[in-house]
Design an enzyme around this catalytic site. Structure first.
Site, PDB file in Angstrom:
ATOM      1  CD  GLU A  25      -3.365  -3.044  21.601  1.00 42.39           C
ATOM      2  OE1 GLU A  25      -4.452  -3.750  21.767  1.00 42.39           O
ATOM      3  OE2 GLU A  25      -3.241  -1.820  21.852  1.00 42.39           O
ATOM      4  CB  SER A  49       0.676   3.343  17.311  1.00 36.94           C
ATOM      5  OG  SER A  49       0.319   3.610  15.940  1.00 36.94           O
ATOM      6  CG  ASP A  71     -19.306   5.966  -2.139  1.00 35.62           C
ATOM      7  OD1 ASP A  71     -19.537   4.825  -2.265  1.00 35.62           O
ATOM      8  OD2 ASP A  71     -18.947   6.767  -2.781  1.00 35.62           O
ATOM      9  CB  CYS A 118       1.102  -2.608  15.076  1.00 30.94           C
ATOM     10  SG  CYS A 118      -0.288  -2.111  15.514  1.00 30.94           S
ATOM     11  CG  ASN A 165      -4.811  -3.542  12.102  1.00 32.46           C
ATOM     12  OD1 ASN A 165      -3.657  -4.216  12.158  1.00 32.46           O
ATOM     13  ND2 ASN A 165      -4.706  -2.236  12.797  1.00 32.46           N
ATOM     14  CG  HIS A 223       1.667  -2.344  10.767  1.00 29.56           C
ATOM     15  ND1 HIS A 223       1.075  -3.295  11.125  1.00 29.56           N
ATOM     16  CD2 HIS A 223       1.028  -1.283  11.227  1.00 29.56           C
ATOM     17  CE1 HIS A 223      -0.200  -2.894  11.850  1.00 29.56           C
ATOM     18  NE2 HIS A 223      -0.048  -1.647  12.009  1.00 29.56           N
ATOM     19  CE  LYS A 283      -2.945   7.500   2.057  1.00 25.10           C
ATOM     20  NZ  LYS A 283      -3.862   8.390   2.706  1.00 25.10           N
TER      21      LYS A 283
HETATM   22  N1  CAA Z   1     -14.333   6.555  -3.042  1.00 24.99           N
HETATM   23  C1  CAA Z   1     -13.100   6.245  -2.927  1.00 24.99           C
HETATM   24  N2  CAA Z   1     -12.176   6.913  -1.884  1.00 24.99           N
HETATM   25  C2  CAA Z   1     -12.924   7.540  -0.817  1.00 24.99           C
HETATM   26  C3  CAA Z   1     -14.363   8.025  -0.892  1.00 24.99           C
HETATM   27  C4  CAA Z   1     -15.041   7.405  -1.987  1.00 24.99           C
HETATM   28  N3  CAA Z   1     -16.321   7.590  -1.965  1.00 24.99           N
HETATM   29  N4  CAA Z   1     -14.597   8.690   0.188  1.00 24.99           N
HETATM   30  C5  CAA Z   1     -13.516   8.780   0.794  1.00 24.99           C
HETATM   31  N5  CAA Z   1     -12.241   8.255   0.097  1.00 24.99           N
HETATM   32  C6  CAA Z   1     -10.953   8.009   0.491  1.00 24.99           C
HETATM   33  C7  CAA Z   1     -10.310   9.353   1.144  1.00 24.99           C
HETATM   34  O1  CAA Z   1      -9.934  10.251   0.088  1.00 24.99           O
HETATM   35  C8  CAA Z   1      -9.126   8.958   1.842  1.00 24.99           C
HETATM   36  O2  CAA Z   1      -8.073   8.397   1.006  1.00 24.99           O
HETATM   37  P1  CAA Z   1      -6.494   9.006   1.272  1.00 24.99           P
HETATM   38  O3  CAA Z   1      -6.260   8.682   2.456  1.00 24.99           O
HETATM   39  O4  CAA Z   1      -5.862   8.356   0.060  1.00 24.99           O
HETATM   40  O5  CAA Z   1      -6.734  10.695   0.961  1.00 24.99           O
HETATM   41  C9  CAA Z   1      -9.651   7.652   2.531  1.00 24.99           C
HETATM   42  O6  CAA Z   1     -10.725   7.319   1.722  1.00 24.99           O
HETATM   43  C10 CAA Z   1     -10.006   7.770   3.907  1.00 24.99           C
HETATM   44  O7  CAA Z   1     -10.858   8.671   4.020  1.00 24.99           O
HETATM   45  P2  CAA Z   1     -10.699   9.557   5.438  1.00 24.99           P
HETATM   46  O8  CAA Z   1      -9.393  10.223   5.524  1.00 24.99           O
HETATM   47  O9  CAA Z   1     -11.865  10.743   5.368  1.00 24.99           O
HETATM   48  O10 CAA Z   1     -11.112   8.771   6.449  1.00 24.99           O
HETATM   49  P3  CAA Z   1     -11.458   8.885   7.828  1.00 24.99           P
HETATM   50  O11 CAA Z   1     -11.375  10.167   8.369  1.00 24.99           O
HETATM   51  O12 CAA Z   1     -12.839   8.263   8.042  1.00 24.99           O
HETATM   52  O13 CAA Z   1     -10.251   8.220   8.636  1.00 24.99           O
HETATM   53  C11 CAA Z   1      -8.485   6.607   9.160  1.00 24.99           C
HETATM   54  C12 CAA Z   1      -9.207   7.102   8.142  1.00 24.99           C
HETATM   55  C13 CAA Z   1      -7.868   7.859   9.822  1.00 24.99           C
HETATM   56  C14 CAA Z   1      -7.356   5.610   8.765  1.00 24.99           C
HETATM   57  C15 CAA Z   1      -9.369   6.090  10.435  1.00 24.99           C
HETATM   58  O14 CAA Z   1      -9.826   4.670   9.780  1.00 24.99           O
HETATM   59  C16 CAA Z   1      -8.366   5.722  11.626  1.00 24.99           C
HETATM   60  O15 CAA Z   1      -8.261   6.286  12.454  1.00 24.99           O
HETATM   61  N6  CAA Z   1      -8.018   4.382  11.559  1.00 24.99           N
HETATM   62  C17 CAA Z   1      -7.133   3.748  12.869  1.00 24.99           C
HETATM   63  C18 CAA Z   1      -5.865   4.313  12.867  1.00 24.99           C
HETATM   64  C19 CAA Z   1      -4.920   3.662  12.161  1.00 24.99           C
HETATM   65  O16 CAA Z   1      -5.032   2.675  11.486  1.00 24.99           O
HETATM   66  N7  CAA Z   1      -3.655   4.361  11.522  1.00 24.99           N
HETATM   67  C20 CAA Z   1      -2.803   3.493  10.883  1.00 24.99           C
HETATM   68  C21 CAA Z   1      -1.341   4.277  11.074  1.00 24.99           C
HETATM   69  S1  CAA Z   1      -0.948   3.505  12.759  1.00 24.99           S
HETATM   70  C22 CAA Z   1      -0.643   1.769  12.797  1.00 24.99           C
HETATM   71  O17 CAA Z   1      -0.238   1.619  11.778  1.00 24.99           O
HETATM   72  C23 CAA Z   1      -0.788   1.062  14.041  1.00 24.99           C
HETATM   73  C24 CAA Z   1      -1.819   0.352  14.046  1.00 24.99           C
HETATM   74  O18 CAA Z   1      -2.030  -0.668  13.406  1.00 24.99           O
HETATM   75  C25 CAA Z   1      -3.130   0.992  14.558  1.00 24.99           C
END
Ligand code: CAA
Length: 388
Positions: A80, A308, A30, A112, A276, A234, A243
């Site tokens: 990185e 990270s 979606d 990062c 990012n 960040h 958040k």
């Molecule tokens: N409408 C509105 N919202 C929706 C939706 C819809 N139709 N469907 C899903 N969502 C929301 C979910 O409720 C969720 O929201 P919340 O987090 O507020 O609960 C959000 O969309 C994401 O959904 P999922 O959790 O199901 O997403 P996902 O499993 O596909 O993974 C992620 C999300 C974990 C961020 C993934 O993209 C990822 O692994 N990213 C890389 C890691 C990352 O960026 N980590 C950040 C911290 S580490 C860091 O900061 C260092 C760095 O730069 C890497």
């Protein structure tokens, strides 16, 4: 004590993006998951003709006059996604920019967090050597892989900062709070071009680290949320910063909550359209806050840096009276507005076309390149950088 901080800021991201609603549809998701749930609208697409060195050079060129270049005594390059396991990206950059040879040029790595390490080391250096000018870079290409959960959080670009005494943009406070733990939330072994990540875990570690360093900062300084006009986070994706802010908003009065939320919207505006850039993301968010926010001079801004693996730091600074003179607004606005939208199919093809890891000679198609600095290819295992 000498007032030290960020004097100038430049930002570069390549001239192409993929639309996140279109990418969501192509991935069977979606669109609101990407647009609202993750909080990203556009993602920078990085052509093979741009790497962290050329992006850093394009960002730095925006803020460095020939006279300033001649004064740079140190280059600290946070990344990185460097291009050599031995030689520092800072050395390539110093050469491309024509910096003096009596300069120090070093690369810093901690996911990062690298640019924050650079900024703090630069500030401490300038406090001891008030005439010094240090170029600090945060540049990365965020790659998780096509059709991975992390794909929606890719992007890339570079932020260049000039750190000096009596800065134009931000005077850095000397006290900061930092925290290190050996955590496997995101990492990239030397044999990989794409990051490994424990996604959900990484978001929890980010929030835990923020709590730890925010608490530590308050204990050290006796300041509270009431002392801040805005926070910059960040921002691997904008929802992550949101958040973070939500975690501390209950500490503010209702009136200040509104003010901090308004400032947050300004701080996420550009990141939402770029994605990012790992170590540059916090500083793009700060630039976005400066560009789109309504901040008054002498406001205190809080910064949460997270890399990270993991390192977190909370630090702060005070906005200077002429902070808008420290960046070239028109150039930044035009750069983002003039990007070309590519289809998902074209994005996938560009993603796969990055310079191979096999060391073969390559001549890249440079016809579409409009950036001042670009990569023309590789010969005899050496990257061929060009300036136009
Ligand atoms: N409408 C509105 N919202 C929706 C939706 C819809 N139709 N469907 C899903 N969502 C929301 C979910 O409720 C969720 O929201 P919340 O987090 O507020 O609960 C959000 O969309 C994401 O959904 P999922 O959790 O199901 O997403 P996902 O499993 O596909 O993974 C992620 C999300 C974990 C961020 C993934 O993209 C990822 O692994 N990213 C890389 C890691 C990352 O960026 N980590 C950040 C911290 S580490 C860091 O900061 C260092 C760095 O730069 C890497």
């Amino acid at each position: 004590m000498t007032v030290v901080g960020i004097d100038k800021m430049g930002f570069y991201t390549p001239g192409m993006y993929v639309d996140m609603a279109e990418l969501a549809t192509a991935r069977g998701e979606d669109p609101n998951k990407y647009l609202i749930g993750i909080g990203q609208s556009k993602q920078a697409v990085i052509p093979p003709t741009q790497d962290v060195v050329t992006m850093a050079a394009n960002a730095a060129e925006q803020i460095l006059t020939p006279a300033l270049k001649a004064e740079i005594g140190m280059v600290l390059f946070g990344t990185e996604s460097g291009i050599d396991n031995s030689k520092a990206t800072a050395v390539y950059l110093a050469h491309l920019l024509g910096l003096p040879q009596n300069t120090r040029a070093i690369e810093l790595k901690q996911a990062c967090y690298g640019a924050t390490a650079g900024l703090q080391l630069a500030a401490d250096y300038v406090r001891v050597h008030p005439q010094a000018k240090v170029l600090v870079i945060g540049a990365d290409i965020a790659r998780y892989g096509l059709r991975t959960a992390g794909e929606v959080t890719q992007g890339g670009g570079a932020v260049a900062m000039l750190v000096t005494a009596d800065p134009t943009i931000l005077a850095l406070d000397t006290i900061s709070s930092y925290h290190t733990e050996d955590v496997m939330d995101f990492w990239r072994p030397t044999y990989r071009t794409e990051a490994l990540v424990d996604g959900k875990y990484s978001t929890n570690v980010y929030l835990d680290f923020f709590k730890t360093v925010w608490t530590g900062y308050q204990q050290q300084t006796q300041r509270t949320i009431a002392d801040f006009a805005a926070f910059a986070f960040h921002m691997p994706f904008t929802k992550m910063g949101r958040k973070g802010l939500r975690q501390i908003l209950p500490e503010a009065t209702p009136e200040q909550q509104t003010q901090l939320t308004t400032a947050f919207e300004a701080s996420q505006a550009d990141n939402r359209n770029v994605g990012n850039l790992y170590t540059g993301s916090l500083y793009l968010s700060f630039l976005s806050l400066l560009r789109h926010g309504q901040l008054a001079a002498n406001s205190r801004i809080g910064f949460f840096s997270y890399g990270s693996g993991a390192e977190g730091e909370f630090f702060s600074g005070v906005l200077q009276p002429n902070f808008r003179d420290g960046f070239v607004e028109e150039q930044l606005a035009q750069q983002l507005a003039n990007r070309r939208r590519v289809s998902v199919a074209e994005y996938e093809q560009i993603y796969a076309a990055q310079l191979s890891n096999d060391g073969r000679d390559v001549q890249l198609a440079v016809g579409e390149e409009t950036a001042t600095y670009y990569l023309a290819g590789r010969q005899h295992e050496q990257r061929q950088y060009r300036k136009q």
